[in-house]
Write a protein that holds these residues in place. Structure first.
Motif, PDB file in Angstrom:
ATOM      1  N   LEU A  58       0.848  -1.179   0.000  1.00 45.39           N
ATOM      2  CA  LEU A  58       0.000   0.000   0.000  1.00 45.39           C
ATOM      3  C   LEU A  58       0.891   1.239   0.000  1.00 45.39           C
ATOM      4  O   LEU A  58       2.040   1.189   0.450  1.00 45.39           O
ATOM      5  CB  LEU A  58      -0.900   0.023   1.242  1.00 45.39           C
ATOM      6  N   PRO A  59       0.378   2.373  -0.469  1.00 49.13           N
ATOM      7  CA  PRO A  59       1.198   3.588  -0.512  1.00 49.13           C
ATOM      8  C   PRO A  59       1.269   4.271   0.857  1.00 49.13           C
ATOM      9  O   PRO A  59       0.473   5.166   1.165  1.00 49.13           O
ATOM     10  CB  PRO A  59       0.453   4.456  -1.539  1.00 49.13           C
ATOM     11  N   GLU A 107      -8.371   2.982  -8.703  1.00 48.98           N
ATOM     12  CA  GLU A 107      -7.138   2.798  -7.921  1.00 48.98           C
ATOM     13  C   GLU A 107      -7.466   2.553  -6.453  1.00 48.98           C
ATOM     14  O   GLU A 107      -6.885   1.674  -5.808  1.00 48.98           O
ATOM     15  CB  GLU A 107      -6.265   4.048  -8.048  1.00 48.98           C
ATOM     16  N   LEU A 108      -8.386   3.341  -5.923  1.00 50.30           N
ATOM     17  CA  LEU A 108      -8.744   3.190  -4.514  1.00 50.30           C
ATOM     18  C   LEU A 108      -9.422   1.845  -4.259  1.00 50.30           C
ATOM     19  O   LEU A 108      -9.139   1.173  -3.262  1.00 50.30           O
ATOM     20  CB  LEU A 108      -9.669   4.328  -4.091  1.00 50.30           C
ATOM     21  N   MET A 111      -6.860  -0.827  -4.118  1.00 52.03           N
ATOM     22  CA  MET A 111      -6.106  -0.746  -2.866  1.00 52.03           C
ATOM     23  C   MET A 111      -6.897  -1.389  -1.726  1.00 52.03           C
ATOM     24  O   MET A 111      -6.342  -2.166  -0.928  1.00 52.03           O
ATOM     25  CB  MET A 111      -5.794   0.711  -2.541  1.00 52.03           C
ATOM     26  N   ARG A 114      -6.831  -5.109  -1.980  1.00 56.86           N
ATOM     27  CA  ARG A 114      -5.600  -5.706  -1.462  1.00 56.86           C
ATOM     28  C   ARG A 114      -5.650  -5.805   0.062  1.00 56.86           C
ATOM     29  O   ARG A 114      -5.230  -6.819   0.641  1.00 56.86           O
ATOM     30  CB  ARG A 114      -4.390  -4.891  -1.906  1.00 56.86           C
ATOM     31  N   MET A 115      -6.156  -4.769   0.716  1.00 54.12           N
ATOM     32  CA  MET A 115      -6.269  -4.816   2.172  1.00 54.12           C
ATOM     33  C   MET A 115      -7.199  -5.930   2.629  1.00 54.12           C
ATOM     34  O   MET A 115      -6.950  -6.580   3.647  1.00 54.12           O
ATOM     35  CB  MET A 115      -6.766  -3.470   2.707  1.00 54.12           C
ATOM     36  N   GLU A 203      -2.963   8.519  -9.724  1.00 59.13           N
ATOM     37  CA  GLU A 203      -2.351   7.499  -8.863  1.00 59.13           C
ATOM     38  C   GLU A 203      -2.557   7.859  -7.394  1.00 59.13           C
ATOM     39  O   GLU A 203      -2.390   9.010  -6.986  1.00 59.13           O
ATOM     40  CB  GLU A 203      -0.856   7.396  -9.157  1.00 59.13           C
ATOM     41  N   VAL A 204      -2.912   6.867  -6.596  1.00 59.67           N
ATOM     42  CA  VAL A 204      -3.012   7.061  -5.152  1.00 59.67           C
ATOM     43  C   VAL A 204      -1.610   6.969  -4.572  1.00 59.67           C
ATOM     44  O   VAL A 204      -0.951   5.932  -4.681  1.00 59.67           O
ATOM     45  CB  VAL A 204      -3.938   6.011  -4.512  1.00 59.67           C
ATOM     46  N   LEU A 207      -1.867   6.621   1.815  1.00 64.51           N
ATOM     47  CA  LEU A 207      -2.957   6.302   2.736  1.00 64.51           C
ATOM     48  C   LEU A 207      -2.432   6.611   4.126  1.00 64.51           C
ATOM     49  O   LEU A 207      -1.527   5.927   4.619  1.00 64.51           O
ATOM     50  CB  LEU A 207      -3.386   4.838   2.617  1.00 64.51           C
ATOM     51  N   TYR A 242     -12.328  -2.770  -6.548  1.00 61.19           N
ATOM     52  CA  TYR A 242     -12.319  -3.753  -5.457  1.00 61.19           C
ATOM     53  C   TYR A 242     -12.595  -5.156  -6.002  1.00 61.19           C
ATOM     54  O   TYR A 242     -11.876  -6.112  -5.691  1.00 61.19           O
ATOM     55  CB  TYR A 242     -13.362  -3.362  -4.419  1.00 61.19           C
TER      56      TYR A 242
END
Length: 307
Positions: A58-59, A107-108, A111, A114-115, A203-204, A207, A242
Motif C-alpha cells: 500500500l502507498p 485505484e482506490l 487498494m 488488497r487490504m 495514482e493514489v 494512505l 475492489y
C-alpha cells in the motif's frame, strides 16, 4: 514548534502532526502528546509496525524513527516518517473530470481489495508493536452495540420509534456481516482527507493516519470510503476496482456479488456511523452522520441517502 523547524501539517486534524526536515528531506513528525497519548504508550510502536507491515503493498510512508514516551521526563511518544507526494483527495476530488474520477476510484478500490486480502487471526484491536490482537467483547452484535450507544451518547435523544427502527436495521445488517467468516486488516478511516493522489495521473500516493486500524470485517473500509462520497462515476469505479482485485473472495463472484459487497460494506460501516451520530453536535461530520443514520433507520435501507 517553529524553533525546532516543525510546521503544522495541513489537514492534520489531531494537532499533533508536523512537517519537518532531515538531511535536506522533508519528513512528517507525529507527536503523541494529547489524543495520541490517550491511546497508550505503545501507540507510536503500533503505528510504526502497521506501516512496516503494509509498506510495499500500500502507498504508505517509510518509518524513519520511533520513540516510546518517557514518563520520567514527561517526553511524549514520537513517530517520524518520510513525506509522501500528492494532494489530499478531499481538496482534489471536486475538481476532477469524470475520466479522472474513474481512474482515482478504480485505484482506490484496488487498494481496498488488497487490504481485504491481508488476513488476521481474530477480530479486535492492535495493542502493541508486535501487532498482537486483543479480541473485542461483543463482536458480531451490532444490535447490542446500538443498545450500548443508546444509553451513553446523543442516541439517547432519539424518539423510541426511531430507535426501534434502528435496532431492526442493525439486526439485518448483522445478517449481512455473518455471511463472511474471516477477518482482515482494516484501516478504519479511509476517507478523502487521509488519501493523497497525484493530480496528473490519478495514482493514489498515500494512505495516511492509521490510528484506528484494527482486525475486522472485509468491506469495512469500502463502506467508510463511500459513506459520504457517492458520486456515481467515482463510487462505481471504486467497487469495480475492489471486485477486480478481491472479487474471488467471500462469494463475491456470484451473480449478485456486487450487491453483496455493497450490502456488507454499508452494514460494516453502520458501527462507525452509530459512533459518529452519537456525537451529534460536536462537529459537522457527526451531524451529517446523524442525518444519514436517521434516514437509514426511517427507511430501513442501508443505502439510504438524505442529502
Amino acid at each position: 514548534m517553529d524553533d525546532f523547524g516543525l510546521r503544522p501539517l495541513a489537514g492534520g486534524y489531531s494537532g499533533e502532526t508536523f512537517v519537518g526536515e532531515a538531511a535536506g528531506e522533508r519528513t512528517v513528525v507525529r507527536i503523541y502528546a494529547d489524543r495520541g497519548a490517550r491511546r497508550g504508550p505503545a501507540a507510536p510502536e503500533i503505528d510504526a509496525a502497521l506501516l512496516g507491515l503494509v509498506r510495499g503493498l500500500l502507498p504508505v510512508p517509510e518509518v524513519l524513527e520511533v520513540r516510546r514516551p518517557d514518563e520520567t521526563s514527561g517526553t511524549p511518544g514520537l513517530l517520524v516518517t518520510s513525506f509522501l507526494p500528492g494532494e489530499r483527495l478531499d481538496l482534489l476530488l471536486p475538481d476532477l473530470d469524470a475520466d479522472r474520477r474513474r481512474t482515482v476510484g478504480a485505484e482506490l478500490g484496488a487498494m481496498l481489495g488488497r487490504m481485504a486480502q491481508m488476513p488476521l487471526p481474530r477480530a479486535g484491536m492492535v495493542v502493541d508493536g508486535d501487532l498482537s490482537i486483543e479480541p473485542w467483547t461483543g463482536f458480531g452484535d451490532l444490535a447490542g452495540w446500538v443498545e450500548q450507544q443508546r444509553g451513553t451518547t446523543a442516541l439517547a435523544e432519539w424518539p423510541e420509534p426511531a430507535y426501534q427502527d434502528l435496532q431492526e436495521v442493525a439486526a439485518r445488517a448483522q445478517s449481512h456481516l455473518d455471511e463472511v467468516d474471516r477477518v482482515c486488516l482494516v484501516h478504519s478511516d479511509v476517507n478523502p482527507k487521509n488519501l493523497l493522489v497525484d493530480r496528473a495521473t490519478g495514482e493514489v500516493t498515500g494512505l495516511l493516519d492509521w490510528e484506528f486500524a484494527h482486525a475486522g470485517v472485509p468491506g469495512t473500509d469500502l463502506g467508510n470510503l463511500l459513506r459520504f462520497d457517492r458520486e456515481p462515476v467515482f463510487a462505481e469505479a471504486v467497487v469495480d476496482g475492489y471486485l477486480r482485485v478481491a472479487g474471488h473472495l467471500d462469494d463475491l463472484d456470484a451473480p449478485d456479488g456486487r450487491q453483496r459487497l455493497l450490502d456488507r460494506a454499508r452494514a460494516a460501516d453502520l458501527l462507525a456511523l452509530v459512533d459518529l451520530a452519537g456525537r451529534r453536535g460536536e462537529n459537522p461530520v457527526a451531524d451529517r452522520a446523524d442525518a444519514l443514520l436517521r434516514a437509514i433507520a426511517t427507511t430501513g435501507d442501508l443505502h439510504a441517502w438524505p442529502f
